[in-house]
Scaffold this motif. Sequence first.
Motif, mmCIF file in Angstrom:
data_model
loop_
_atom_site.group_PDB
_atom_site.id
_atom_site.type_symbol
_atom_site.label_atom_id
_atom_site.label_comp_id
_atom_site.label_asym_id
_atom_site.label_seq_id
_atom_site.Cartn_x
_atom_site.Cartn_y
_atom_site.Cartn_z
ATOM 1 N N GLU A 223 -41.994 106.334 -5.110
ATOM 2 C CA GLU A 223 -41.139 105.779 -5.975
ATOM 3 C C GLU A 223 -39.954 106.690 -6.038
ATOM 4 O OE1 GLU A 223 -39.052 106.066 -9.292
ATOM 5 O OE2 GLU A 223 -40.529 108.089 -8.630
ATOM 6 N N LEU A 224 -39.932 108.375 -5.043
ATOM 7 C CA LEU A 224 -38.569 108.422 -5.197
ATOM 8 C C LEU A 224 -38.105 108.355 -4.028
ATOM 9 C CD1 LEU A 224 -36.406 110.383 -6.371
ATOM 10 C CD2 LEU A 224 -37.561 112.428 -5.009
ATOM 11 N N GLY A 225 -38.217 108.101 -3.277
ATOM 12 C CA GLY A 225 -37.898 107.730 -1.801
ATOM 13 C C GLY A 225 -37.131 106.376 -1.651
ATOM 14 N N PRO A 226 -37.908 105.428 -2.945
ATOM 15 C CA PRO A 226 -36.453 104.488 -2.113
ATOM 16 C C PRO A 226 -35.200 104.834 -3.340
ATOM 17 C CG PRO A 226 -38.364 103.403 -2.318
ATOM 18 C CD PRO A 226 -38.629 104.861 -2.870
ATOM 19 N N ARG A 227 -35.537 104.804 -4.104
ATOM 20 C CA ARG A 227 -34.452 105.672 -4.950
ATOM 21 C C ARG A 227 -32.963 107.324 -4.731
ATOM 22 N NH1 ARG A 227 -34.691 108.529 -9.872
ATOM 23 N NH2 ARG A 227 -36.984 108.985 -9.331
ATOM 24 N N TYR A 228 -33.979 107.597 -3.519
ATOM 25 C CA TYR A 228 -32.647 108.495 -2.284
ATOM 26 C C TYR A 228 -32.766 107.800 -1.963
ATOM 27 C CZ TYR A 228 -32.165 111.334 1.130
ATOM 28 O OH TYR A 228 -31.973 112.470 2.400
ATOM 29 N N PHE A 229 -32.774 107.384 -1.103
ATOM 30 C CA PHE A 229 -32.259 106.648 0.389
ATOM 31 C C PHE A 229 -31.420 105.267 -0.189
ATOM 32 C CE2 PHE A 229 -32.094 102.904 3.301
ATOM 33 C CZ PHE A 229 -31.811 103.517 4.639
ATOM 34 N N SER A 230 -31.475 104.941 -1.178
ATOM 35 C CA SER A 230 -30.077 103.354 -1.914
ATOM 36 C C SER A 230 -29.321 105.161 -2.320
ATOM 37 C CB SER A 230 -30.587 103.111 -2.797
ATOM 38 O OG SER A 230 -31.976 101.951 -3.166
ATOM 39 N N ALA A 231 -29.571 105.948 -2.700
ATOM 40 C CA ALA A 231 -28.223 107.170 -2.907
ATOM 41 C C ALA A 231 -27.715 107.035 -1.517
ATOM 42 C CB ALA A 231 -28.907 107.367 -4.087
ATOM 43 N N LEU A 232 -28.379 107.383 -0.408
ATOM 44 C CA LEU A 232 -28.094 108.259 0.504
ATOM 45 C C LEU A 232 -27.513 107.160 0.748
ATOM 46 C CD1 LEU A 232 -27.623 109.981 3.168
ATOM 47 C CD2 LEU A 232 -29.988 108.489 4.056
ATOM 48 N N MET A 233 -27.209 105.510 0.769
ATOM 49 C CA MET A 233 -26.857 104.696 1.510
ATOM 50 C C MET A 233 -25.014 104.669 0.786
ATOM 51 S SD MET A 233 -28.255 104.089 4.160
ATOM 52 C CE MET A 233 -26.734 102.925 5.023
ATOM 53 N N ALA A 234 -25.389 104.691 -0.826
ATOM 54 C CA ALA A 234 -24.050 104.122 -1.085
ATOM 55 C C ALA A 234 -22.968 105.331 -0.911
ATOM 56 C CB ALA A 234 -24.863 104.142 -2.368
ATOM 57 N N ALA A 235 -24.241 106.403 -0.955
ATOM 58 C CA ALA A 235 -23.234 107.865 -0.612
ATOM 59 C C ALA A 235 -21.647 107.502 1.409
ATOM 60 C CB ALA A 235 -23.820 108.620 -0.833
ATOM 61 N N LEU A 236 -22.956 107.710 1.947
ATOM 62 C CA LEU A 236 -22.348 106.961 3.175
ATOM 63 C C LEU A 236 -21.001 106.209 3.405
ATOM 64 C CD1 LEU A 236 -25.974 107.799 5.502
ATOM 65 C CD2 LEU A 236 -23.838 109.215 4.885
ATOM 66 N N LYS A 237 -21.398 105.298 2.477
ATOM 67 C CA LYS A 237 -20.107 104.176 2.356
ATOM 68 C C LYS A 237 -18.972 104.889 2.292
ATOM 69 C CE LYS A 237 -19.501 99.221 0.833
ATOM 70 N NZ LYS A 237 -21.039 98.188 0.573
ATOM 71 N N LYS A 238 -19.237 105.733 0.852
ATOM 72 C CA LYS A 238 -17.739 106.764 1.078
ATOM 73 C C LYS A 238 -16.809 107.226 2.762
ATOM 74 C CE LYS A 238 -15.320 109.675 -1.705
ATOM 75 N NZ LYS A 238 -15.375 110.170 -3.200
ATOM 76 N N CYS A 239 -16.202 106.402 3.571
ATOM 77 C CA CYS A 239 -15.430 107.377 4.510
ATOM 78 C C CYS A 239 -14.770 108.850 4.282
ATOM 79 C CB CYS A 239 -14.251 106.459 5.082
ATOM 80 S SG CYS A 239 -14.642 104.544 5.350
ATOM 81 N N ALA A 240 -15.440 109.020 5.467
ATOM 82 C CA ALA A 240 -15.103 110.885 5.420
ATOM 83 C C ALA A 240 -13.830 110.943 6.041
ATOM 84 C CB ALA A 240 -16.084 111.220 6.860
ATOM 85 N N THR A 241 -12.864 111.548 5.334
ATOM 86 C CA THR A 241 -11.567 112.157 5.702
ATOM 87 C C THR A 241 -11.754 113.279 6.123
ATOM 88 O OG1 THR A 241 -11.519 113.456 3.561
ATOM 89 C CG2 THR A 241 -11.671 111.116 2.959
ATOM 90 N N ARG A 242 -10.061 113.236 7.119
ATOM 91 C CA ARG A 242 -10.151 114.803 7.939
ATOM 92 C C ARG A 242 -10.141 115.913 6.621
ATOM 93 N NH1 ARG A 242 -7.226 114.720 12.666
ATOM 94 N NH2 ARG A 242 -6.424 112.754 12.829
ATOM 95 N N GLY A 243 -9.930 115.997 5.003
ATOM 96 C CA GLY A 243 -10.338 117.318 4.283
ATOM 97 C C GLY A 243 -12.066 117.573 4.364
ATOM 98 N N THR A 244 -12.625 116.307 4.140
ATOM 99 C CA THR A 244 -14.192 116.971 3.989
ATOM 100 C C THR A 244 -14.811 117.014 5.180
ATOM 101 O OG1 THR A 244 -14.149 113.747 3.852
ATOM 102 C CG2 THR A 244 -14.526 114.998 1.969
ATOM 103 N N HIS A 245 -14.122 116.201 6.924
ATOM 104 C CA HIS A 245 -14.866 116.610 7.740
ATOM 105 C C HIS A 245 -14.534 118.370 8.343
ATOM 106 C CE1 HIS A 245 -16.424 113.300 9.841
ATOM 107 N NE2 HIS A 245 -14.862 112.373 9.814
ATOM 108 N N THR A 246 -12.958 118.535 7.588
ATOM 109 C CA THR A 246 -12.601 120.209 8.282
ATOM 110 C C THR A 246 -13.855 120.725 7.131
ATOM 111 O OG1 THR A 246 -10.909 119.284 8.077
ATOM 112 C CG2 THR A 246 -10.918 121.785 8.091
ATOM 113 N N ASN A 247 -13.919 120.392 5.804
ATOM 114 C CA ASN A 247 -15.031 121.443 5.663
ATOM 115 C C ASN A 247 -16.402 121.506 6.457
ATOM 116 O OD1 ASN A 247 -15.933 123.195 2.898
ATOM 117 N ND2 ASN A 247 -16.980 121.253 2.462
ATOM 118 N N VAL A 248 -16.468 120.551 6.207
ATOM 119 C CA VAL A 248 -17.724 120.663 7.140
ATOM 120 C C VAL A 248 -17.950 121.611 8.713
ATOM 121 C CG1 VAL A 248 -20.008 119.577 8.792
ATOM 122 C CG2 VAL A 248 -19.272 118.772 6.486
ATOM 123 N N LEU A 249 -16.433 121.153 9.088
ATOM 124 C CA LEU A 249 -16.267 121.910 9.977
ATOM 125 C C LEU A 249 -16.427 123.802 10.067
ATOM 126 C CD1 LEU A 249 -14.028 119.334 12.049
ATOM 127 C CD2 LEU A 249 -16.444 119.953 12.678
#
Length: 320
Positions: A223-249
């Motif tokens: 039951e949780l899986g589809p909700r989680y995945f919908s939220a994941l795909m919505a989150a990934l739709k936001k483009c990463a920036t140089r700032g957020t990539h730098t944070n991950v690096l």
Amino acid sequence: MSNGTVAKPKIAISACLMGAQVRFNGGHKQSQLCSQQLAEHFDFIPVCPEVAIGLGIPREAIRLVGNPQHPEAVGTVTPELNVTRPLAEYGQQMADTLGDICGYIFMQKSPSCGLERVKVYDHNGVPQGGGGRGLYAQAFCDRHPDLPVEEDGRLNDPVLRENFLTRVFAYAAWQPLRQKHLTRRDLIEFHSRYKYLLMAHNPVQYKALGNLLGSMGKTDPNELGPRYFSALMAALKKCATRGTHTNVLQHLSGYLKHVIDSEDKQEVQHLIGQYRRGIVPLVVPLTLLKHHLRQHPDPYLAQQAYLQPHPENLSLRNAI
């Protein structure tokens, strides 16, 4: 993440973008990017809804008329030609038929396939502000709200192209889990793989999704899986920036602080700084980090989708 274990994803695409002469004037809108560069990595499924519902080649052009939220598709010369219902029904039909695709590339500005800003006219023939969405695309996307979709023209932007294809491969990676009985371990392991990719795209949702899984308790993972995945795909739709990539690096470089010498640390920090300032593309600091991680492997990082979210020879990170 090793993409060698993932089958070549299927992507539906407007047939005219693959060079098929199916447009109203008997022509095409072939995309060199799609038909040549991307065709090596994806199984493209061409679709032309206007031909599929029985309109000829060539044919009278159609346009959207009326309420931009609920327009009708009618002939530009013969308003009595109304294909609103056939386009919507075909969209619903294809949404069921193409259940195994991992993305869709639509023809921009098309009254059947355009995703946004398609011209909608009032009944006097005057374009209305804002525009609408093609009727086939609307019906299809309503049935697959999590599916990565994009218009051909926007794929010429390197950041949007990388974002779309990252989502396509994430969608493809989830499909085997959709076919099985999900366990809590399945969800935790999948989320763990996408931790840094989420952090780069949407730091707020990265924390929210972590909290969602951390508090799942006795909730049924199926039951949780589809909700989680919908939220994941919505989150990934936001483009990463140089700032957020730098944070991950910087997070990734932290795993190396006890295993590489000070000179190597300085080089890593120098390249991360050059990337942040726009001097070099993302692939430069990433290549150096991956070099050190090969020399000093870490099991947790080895599984991270962020390090290789799509095939390396697509060269998507060379341009961002």
